[in-house]
Structures are given as structure tokens and as C-alpha cells.
Design a protein around this motif. Structure first.
Motif, short mmCIF file in Angstrom:
data_model
loop_
_atom_site.label_atom_id
_atom_site.label_comp_id
_atom_site.label_asym_id
_atom_site.label_seq_id
_atom_site.Cartn_x
_atom_site.Cartn_y
_atom_site.Cartn_z
N HIS A 3 0.96 1.26 3.47
CA HIS A 3 -0.09 0.34 3.57
C HIS A 3 0.20 -0.46 2.34
O HIS A 3 0.51 0.16 1.09
CB HIS A 3 -1.30 0.86 3.65
CG HIS A 3 -1.69 1.34 4.86
ND1 HIS A 3 -1.38 2.66 4.90
CD2 HIS A 3 -2.29 1.12 5.99
CE1 HIS A 3 -1.83 3.16 6.48
NE2 HIS A 3 -2.29 2.11 6.79
N TYR A 56 -3.98 5.19 2.12
CA TYR A 56 -4.82 5.19 3.25
C TYR A 56 -5.66 6.33 2.97
O TYR A 56 -7.06 6.47 3.14
CB TYR A 56 -4.32 5.23 4.46
CG TYR A 56 -5.39 5.19 5.69
CD1 TYR A 56 -5.86 4.10 6.05
CD2 TYR A 56 -5.63 6.49 6.40
CE1 TYR A 56 -6.63 3.97 7.11
CE2 TYR A 56 -6.47 6.28 7.48
CZ TYR A 56 -6.91 4.98 7.89
OH TYR A 56 -8.01 5.08 8.67
N ASN A 57 -5.23 7.42 2.32
CA ASN A 57 -5.94 8.66 1.97
C ASN A 57 -6.51 8.79 0.59
O ASN A 57 -7.10 10.02 0.48
CB ASN A 57 -4.96 9.81 2.26
CG ASN A 57 -4.49 9.94 3.81
OD1 ASN A 57 -5.18 9.85 4.50
ND2 ASN A 57 -3.31 9.95 3.89
N TYR A 74 -8.05 3.30 -1.35
CA TYR A 74 -7.54 2.54 -0.60
C TYR A 74 -7.94 1.13 -0.49
O TYR A 74 -9.20 0.98 -0.67
CB TYR A 74 -7.66 3.12 0.84
CG TYR A 74 -7.10 2.25 2.03
CD1 TYR A 74 -5.76 2.01 2.09
CD2 TYR A 74 -8.13 1.80 3.16
CE1 TYR A 74 -5.27 1.42 3.02
CE2 TYR A 74 -7.42 1.22 4.23
CZ TYR A 74 -6.09 0.67 4.09
OH TYR A 74 -5.51 0.33 5.01
#
Lengths: 155, 166
Positions: A3, A56-57, A74
Motif C-alpha cells: 500500500h 495495512y497491519n 496505516y
């Protein structure tokens, strides 16, 4: 999947896009952020240095799977990129709250909410009450020694 | 005493501040407008995409409005031309009409936009703004507007984009 946050020149996050892992591979077949940035510049008409990889985590500077967190949080639209601390800051909830670098989160100027008493905890567990603390910014602005208010969300 | 705002007419305007090296290319956009005038169809344009993306992303971040591009067209205004009153909505098909109209100054000089609005019983009020190169003005599509090219020497190129919001 990787991302990337698209940021403005004022460090606001404008968009977050997903890039296929294969588009991050350098000549040694290693994932490389700069390769992803170049890919995004080519395909999205926005300069490479304004694409910042985000995880994302990662939330509050913790990786939910126990791995190394990346850049605090994130990124989301409206977040602010802090290049000095390498953190994506969420939108500040209250005017008086201050940055807490270690947890990549905003904290009240009075610290965390007080802990519930044993009695309140047992009432929550018994479902007779739903005690928790909420921040009252108006109260804090009127008197900077107060701010956390205990409320019960069950009648 | 309290106040509740039921509806508002907001206008958004300013410069399109693209990063260095990624500026909107006036020449390409002017060519695209000529293409549109010749074939009545706007060509696929990376330059236009840059502009449209810039507007929708910045409006989202700053004002939390989600814009979806609806139609695109360009217009060339002659020297000292003043348009008739313009609308981008279809008054008998509001369901399929846009919410916002954006005008972008591609290559303009002495160009003014007059946007008409009603203020309760005070009908027919207007607000004027000079449209400059690389500047946009966006307003509700239900507002009538006119464009005037006040200069005597050159055409004015204006890009129009209409948006819906969700």
C-alpha cells in the motif's frame, strides 16, 4: 500487496493505493519502495517522492501480527505525513490533544483516561452498567485540570 | 437559541497547485478542447485526468465531499464575447443532472465569470470572479452563470467538468 499513500506537498494524505508486490521488485528481485514509487509516478501522474509506503497491519505503532510496524499507522485520507518522525498521523480528535510519538497516537494533555474502579468493572461485567470515560473538550478548555468524564451508556 | 443549516450554496475556487514538473499543460489541454470542438467528443487526456483527480482528491480532504466526474467539455470564447446565461443541469431531468460545475482557466485573459444565486426572497443576486490561468471555480450546477471574455486580442479556453457528489 503493498500500500502506498499519495501525499500532497503539504503532507496531507490524498489517497491510498494498492500496488502488486511484483511491481516493487528491483533487479535483485527484492522488494524496494523506490521501485513502487517510480511505478506509481508513471501510472498516476504524481511525483515519486510523494508516494509513501504504508502498512495495512500497523496501528498505533504496533504490527497486528507481531512484526515490525511501519510508519506508525496505516495511512488514511486526511492523515498527515510526518517525515521527521516517519509517522502517518490520524486526524486529531480534540484541539487540546498532543502527539505521542512512541505510540503514534494522540493523547489527552491529562494522559490516559483513569482506570475504572473494581465496582464499575464488575457492574460492566454484569451488564447492569456500561461505564467508560469520554473526553470533554469544553470542560478541559474551561478548566485544564478536568477533561475525562465518567459516563454510563446503559440506562 | 440554536441554528440549523438546511441547505447551502458553496463555491470553491483557487489555483491548481500541482507539484513541480507535473503541472497542467495548457497547450495539451487547449488541443484537447479543439479536438472536442471538432469531433464533439473529448479525447482521453492524461492532462485532464490530472486536473480532475487533483480537484476531487483535494475537495475530499479539505471539505469531505466525494465528487464523481460526470461530463467534460471545453469551450473557446471569442474576443469580447459574453455568453448567454448558462446552465449545466437539465431542469426537466434533475435526476441525471450534475451537482457541481467546475470551470478551469486553460488559457484565459480578462475573463470573468458571473454566478447567479437567490438569497431567499432576494432573487437574482450575483457574484463575480476573474478566472485566471490554472485557476478553477466550482459552484452548484443549479446556479446560472455567464462567462465574459473582455479582452480584444485573444481567445479564452475554458475547461468545464461536471461532478456528482455522493
Amino acid at each position: 500487496m503493498a500500500h502506498f499513500a499519495k501525499i500532497s506537498e503539504n503532507n496531507e494524505v490524498l489517497q491510498v493505493l494498492v500496488v502488486d508486490d511484483k511491481d516493487l521488485l528491483n533487479s535483485n528481485q527484492q522488494e524496494d519502495e523506490s521501485v513502487g514509487q517510480t511505478y506509481l509516478e508513471t501510472h498516476n501522474n504524481w511525483p515519486a517522492h510523494l508516494w509513501i509506503q504504508t502498512s495495512y497491519n500497523t496501528i498505533n505503532n504496533t504490527h497486528i501480527n507481531g512484526k515490525t510496524p511501519l510508519r506508525g499507522n496505516y495511512a488514511g485520507i486526511g492523515y498527515t505525513w510526518d517525515e521527521d518522525n516517519q509517522i502517518f498521523w490520524p486526524i486529531k480528535s480534540y484541539a487540546s490533544w498532543v502527539k505521542h510519538i512512541a505510540s503514534a497516537s494522540w493523547k489527552s494533555p491529562l494522559g490516559d483516561a483513569p482506570a475504572l474502579t473494581e465496582e464499575q468493572t464488575s457492574q460492566n461485567e454484569a451488564n447492569t452498567h456500561r461505564w467508560f470515560y469520554v473526553w470533554n473538550e469544553t470542560a478541559y478548555q474551561a478548566d485544564n485540570t478536568t477533561g475525562w468524564e465518567l459516563v454510563n451508556h446503559l440506562p | 437559541m440554536q441554528k440549523k443549516v438546511l441547505s447551502e450554496q458553496s463555491l470553491y475556487y483557487g489555483d491548481v497547485s500541482m507539484p513541480k514538473g507535473f503541472e497542467i499543460d495548457q497547450t495539451i489541454l487547449s488541443k484537447d478542447i479543439f479536438h472536442y470542438k471538432a469531433y464533439n467528443r473529448f479525447p482521453f487526456s492524461k492532462t485532464l485526468d490530472k486536473l480532475s483527480t487533483y480537484i476531487s482528491e483535494h475537495i475530499k480532504v479539505k471539505y469531505n465531499i466525494n465528487l464523481i466526474k460526470k461530463e467534460t467539455y471545453g469551450e473557446v470564447y471569442h474576443q469580447q464575447e459574453i455568453t448567454l446565461p448558462l446552465y449545466t443541469i437539465d431542469p426537466v431531468d434533475l435526476k441525471n443532472s450534475p451537482d457541481f460545475t467546475l470551470l478551469y482557466g486553460v488559457d484565459v485573459k480578462d475573463c470573468y465569470v458571473r454566478i447567479y444565486y437567490d438569497d431567499n426572497r432576494r432573487k437574482g443576486r450575483s457574484w463575480d470572479i476573474e478566472l485566471k490561468n490554472n485557476m478553477f471555480v466550482m459552484f452548484p450546477s443549479t446556479n446560472m452563470y455567464i462567462i465574459s471574455n473582455n479582452n480584444k486580442n485573444s481567445f479564452n479556453f475554458i475547461q468545464t467538468i461536471t461532478y456528482e457528489y455522493i
